[in-house]
Scaffold this active site. Structure first.
Site, mmCIF file in Angstrom:
data_model
loop_
_atom_site.group_PDB
_atom_site.id
_atom_site.type_symbol
_atom_site.label_atom_id
_atom_site.label_comp_id
_atom_site.label_asym_id
_atom_site.label_seq_id
_atom_site.Cartn_x
_atom_site.Cartn_y
_atom_site.Cartn_z
ATOM 1 N N LEU A 140 11.065 -20.477 -4.954
ATOM 2 C CA LEU A 140 9.825 -19.548 -4.142
ATOM 3 C C LEU A 140 8.576 -19.533 -5.072
ATOM 4 O O LEU A 140 8.440 -19.838 -6.042
ATOM 5 C CB LEU A 140 10.459 -17.963 -4.362
ATOM 6 C CG LEU A 140 9.372 -17.086 -3.969
ATOM 7 C CD1 LEU A 140 9.292 -16.894 -2.259
ATOM 8 C CD2 LEU A 140 9.721 -15.544 -4.510
ATOM 9 N N ASP A 196 0.778 -1.259 -0.165
ATOM 10 C CA ASP A 196 0.022 -0.121 0.031
ATOM 11 C C ASP A 196 0.830 1.325 0.029
ATOM 12 O O ASP A 196 2.064 1.182 0.506
ATOM 13 C CB ASP A 196 -1.009 0.027 1.386
ATOM 14 C CG ASP A 196 -2.109 0.859 0.969
ATOM 15 O OD1 ASP A 196 -2.318 1.484 -0.092
ATOM 16 O OD2 ASP A 196 -2.738 1.186 2.141
ATOM 17 N N GLY A 197 0.487 2.306 -0.510
ATOM 18 C CA GLY A 197 0.930 3.602 -0.605
ATOM 19 C C GLY A 197 1.406 4.042 -1.658
ATOM 20 O O GLY A 197 2.343 5.143 -1.929
ATOM 21 N N TRP A 226 -12.139 -2.281 -7.518
ATOM 22 C CA TRP A 226 -12.878 -2.093 -8.748
ATOM 23 C C TRP A 226 -13.693 -0.545 -8.546
ATOM 24 O O TRP A 226 -14.195 0.164 -9.631
ATOM 25 C CB TRP A 226 -13.893 -2.989 -9.066
ATOM 26 C CG TRP A 226 -13.280 -4.371 -9.315
ATOM 27 C CD1 TRP A 226 -13.654 -5.345 -8.491
ATOM 28 C CD2 TRP A 226 -12.797 -4.612 -10.600
ATOM 29 N NE1 TRP A 226 -12.765 -6.511 -9.305
ATOM 30 C CE2 TRP A 226 -12.417 -6.244 -10.507
ATOM 31 C CE3 TRP A 226 -12.471 -4.211 -11.984
ATOM 32 C CZ2 TRP A 226 -11.912 -6.707 -11.539
ATOM 33 C CZ3 TRP A 226 -11.850 -4.693 -12.808
ATOM 34 C CH2 TRP A 226 -11.464 -6.135 -12.610
ATOM 35 N N GLY A 247 -0.256 5.306 -4.463
ATOM 36 C CA GLY A 247 -0.903 6.761 -4.924
ATOM 37 C C GLY A 247 -0.003 7.771 -4.177
ATOM 38 O O GLY A 247 0.229 8.763 -4.720
ATOM 39 N N HIS A 260 2.131 3.315 -9.060
ATOM 40 C CA HIS A 260 1.960 1.814 -9.279
ATOM 41 C C HIS A 260 3.166 1.315 -10.088
ATOM 42 O O HIS A 260 3.763 0.233 -9.895
ATOM 43 C CB HIS A 260 0.562 1.776 -10.053
ATOM 44 C CG HIS A 260 -0.627 2.143 -9.208
ATOM 45 N ND1 HIS A 260 -0.871 1.905 -7.707
ATOM 46 C CD2 HIS A 260 -1.783 2.748 -9.553
ATOM 47 C CE1 HIS A 260 -1.920 2.329 -7.409
ATOM 48 N NE2 HIS A 260 -2.496 2.849 -8.481
ATOM 49 N N SER A 297 -7.480 -5.591 -4.778
ATOM 50 C CA SER A 297 -8.577 -6.233 -3.999
ATOM 51 C C SER A 297 -9.855 -6.293 -4.734
ATOM 52 O O SER A 297 -10.283 -5.568 -5.811
ATOM 53 C CB SER A 297 -8.775 -5.348 -2.799
ATOM 54 O OG SER A 297 -9.380 -4.176 -2.998
ATOM 55 N N SER A 298 -10.745 -7.036 -4.326
ATOM 56 C CA SER A 298 -12.412 -7.129 -4.729
ATOM 57 C C SER A 298 -12.860 -5.694 -4.781
ATOM 58 O O SER A 298 -13.879 -5.640 -5.445
ATOM 59 C CB SER A 298 -12.841 -8.240 -4.101
ATOM 60 O OG SER A 298 -12.788 -8.323 -2.839
HETATM 61 C C1 IPE Z 1 -5.419 -2.723 -0.187
HETATM 62 O O1 IPE Z 1 -5.090 -1.560 -0.333
HETATM 63 C C2 IPE Z 1 -5.215 -3.446 -1.411
HETATM 64 C C3 IPE Z 1 -4.142 -3.530 -2.248
HETATM 65 C C4 IPE Z 1 -3.024 -3.242 -1.747
HETATM 66 C C5 IPE Z 1 -4.039 -4.140 -3.346
HETATM 67 P P1 IPE Z 1 -6.043 -0.371 -0.515
HETATM 68 O O2 IPE Z 1 -5.384 0.969 -0.366
HETATM 69 O O3 IPE Z 1 -7.173 -0.705 -1.419
HETATM 70 O O4 IPE Z 1 -6.799 -0.435 0.908
HETATM 71 P P2 IPE Z 1 -7.911 0.576 1.723
HETATM 72 O O5 IPE Z 1 -9.080 0.855 0.974
HETATM 73 O O6 IPE Z 1 -6.987 1.777 2.070
HETATM 74 O O7 IPE Z 1 -8.284 -0.286 3.049
HETATM 75 C C1 IPE Z 2 -1.597 0.093 -3.456
HETATM 76 O O1 IPE Z 2 -1.533 1.627 -3.391
HETATM 77 C C2 IPE Z 2 -1.853 -0.465 -4.695
HETATM 78 C C3 IPE Z 2 -3.261 -0.862 -4.730
HETATM 79 C C4 IPE Z 2 -4.283 -0.819 -3.993
HETATM 80 C C5 IPE Z 2 -3.570 -1.280 -6.095
HETATM 81 P P1 IPE Z 2 -2.440 2.490 -3.361
HETATM 82 O O2 IPE Z 2 -3.061 3.095 -4.623
HETATM 83 O O3 IPE Z 2 -3.711 2.221 -2.433
HETATM 84 O O4 IPE Z 2 -1.983 3.919 -2.688
HETATM 85 P P2 IPE Z 2 -2.503 4.586 -1.845
HETATM 86 O O5 IPE Z 2 -2.879 4.092 -0.439
HETATM 87 O O6 IPE Z 2 -3.727 5.739 -2.445
HETATM 88 O O7 IPE Z 2 -1.389 5.676 -1.275
HETATM 89 MG MG MG Z 3 -4.338 2.269 -0.523
#
Ligand code: IPE
Ligand code: IPE
Ligand code: MG
Length: 263
Positions: free
Chosen positions: A139, A28-29, A77, A31, A45, A73-74
């Site tokens: 792996l 995560d992170g 979308w 964005g 990404h 994640s589901s």
């Molecule tokens: C969780 O991240 C899903 C993935 C890393 C693929 P999100 O950024 O979608 O999670 P929430 O919405 O903050 O819980």
């Molecule tokens: C995780 O990064 C990647 C996916 C969920 C696909 P994010 O896109 O959720 O990044 P933030 O949380 O917005 O920084």
């Molecule tokens: Mg996120």
């Protein structure tokens, strides 16, 4: 792989070791990493794929046998259509670009999740990559795409009921386990989430029952070798009790060398 390591943590006390045998990561992170640099979110990404490469290399170097990454994640979308399309394209490109290298490095790749919503080309590419790398042993890299922990459990229940209709009213955990995603891997020892949020976000709801959690503020594109080793060190300080008392664990440690605490 010895069967004992595949036992459900709520049914048997699993073997543990200083190096986690299975690491599950919520990447995560991306964005926020991009926005901090005044770049479009999707640039994060793209950059995140490089961290995936680093983590795969580190897992092999450190002797981790299973790496499971949450890629989509589901619920993802729900994001803007542009971002979803970009992610789908990036996934396809990454697959096409990386599979030969994964195979050369003896890595087994599989995708877990509901593939029914993906387009035909992507599904075909996934199936081919899985088939090519199926026998590899260095792996197992599982990429969770259109994955949801609740979907996984319901999907497993439906398969279990179809496979054993005669057991109606008497199903056990052991009946369900073989139908869950990752059934052939030990349950994750270590869960890592980058990006500062402290939640599961519908990742491996069933499989994380006794996993050690590690949360870091570091954004996924910045998660590097030192950060990964820090997570492993944190894991090595944990005492994995699986319901027992600390005294019981320590007694066992001194008698048979089973290291529930790895420090
Ligand atoms: C969780 O991240 C899903 C993935 C890393 C693929 P999100 O950024 O979608 O999670 P929430 O919405 O903050 O819980
Ligand atoms: C995780 O990064 C990647 C996916 C969920 C696909 P994010 O896109 O959720 O990044 P933030 O949380 O917005 O920084
Ligand atoms: Mg996120």
């Amino acid at each position: 792989m010895p069967l004992s390591r595949l036992f459900s943590s709520t049914r048997e006390i699993p073997e543990t070791s200083a190096v986690p045998q299975h690491i599950a990561i919520v990447m995560d992170g991306n964005g926020r990493w991009a926005r901090k640099r005044f770049l479009p979110r999707v640039a994060g990404h793209k950059r995140g794929v490089e961290t995936v490469r680093t983590m795969v290399r580190l897992c092999i170097e450190r002797g981790v046998e299973n790496l499971t990454l949450f890629a989509f994640s589901s619920e993802n979308w729900r994001r803007p259509q542009d971002e979803v399309s970009f992610l789908m394209n990036l996934f396809l490109q990454a697959l096409q670009g990386e599979v030969a290298r994964l195979h050369k490095n003896n890595i087994r790749l599989r995708i877990i999740g509901d593939l029914s919503r993906f387009d035909e080309v992507l599904v075909k590419t996934i199936r081919e990559a899985e088939a090519l790398t199926a026998a590899n042993t260095a792996l197992t890299l599982s990429v969770a795409a259109n994955y949801g922990g609740r979907w996984d459990i319901l999907n497993a229940i439906n398969q279990m009921v179809a496979a054993h209709p005669e057991k109606r009213d008497a199903y056990t955990e052991t009946d369900l386990a073989p139908f869950l995603c990752l059934a052939d891997a030990p349950e994750p020892d270590l869960f890592i989430r980058t990006g500062g949020e402290q939640r599961i976000s519908n990742f491996l709801v069933w499989q994380l029952a006794y996993t050690e959690f590690y949360f870091t503020d570091r954004l996924w594109p910045d998660f590097d070798e030192a950060a990964f080793d820090e997570a492993i060190r944190s894991y090595q300080q944990r005492e994995r009790r699986f319901g027992r008392t600390s005294e019981q664990v320590q007694q066992l440690d001194s008698s048979d060398g089973n290291s529930a605490k790895h420090a």
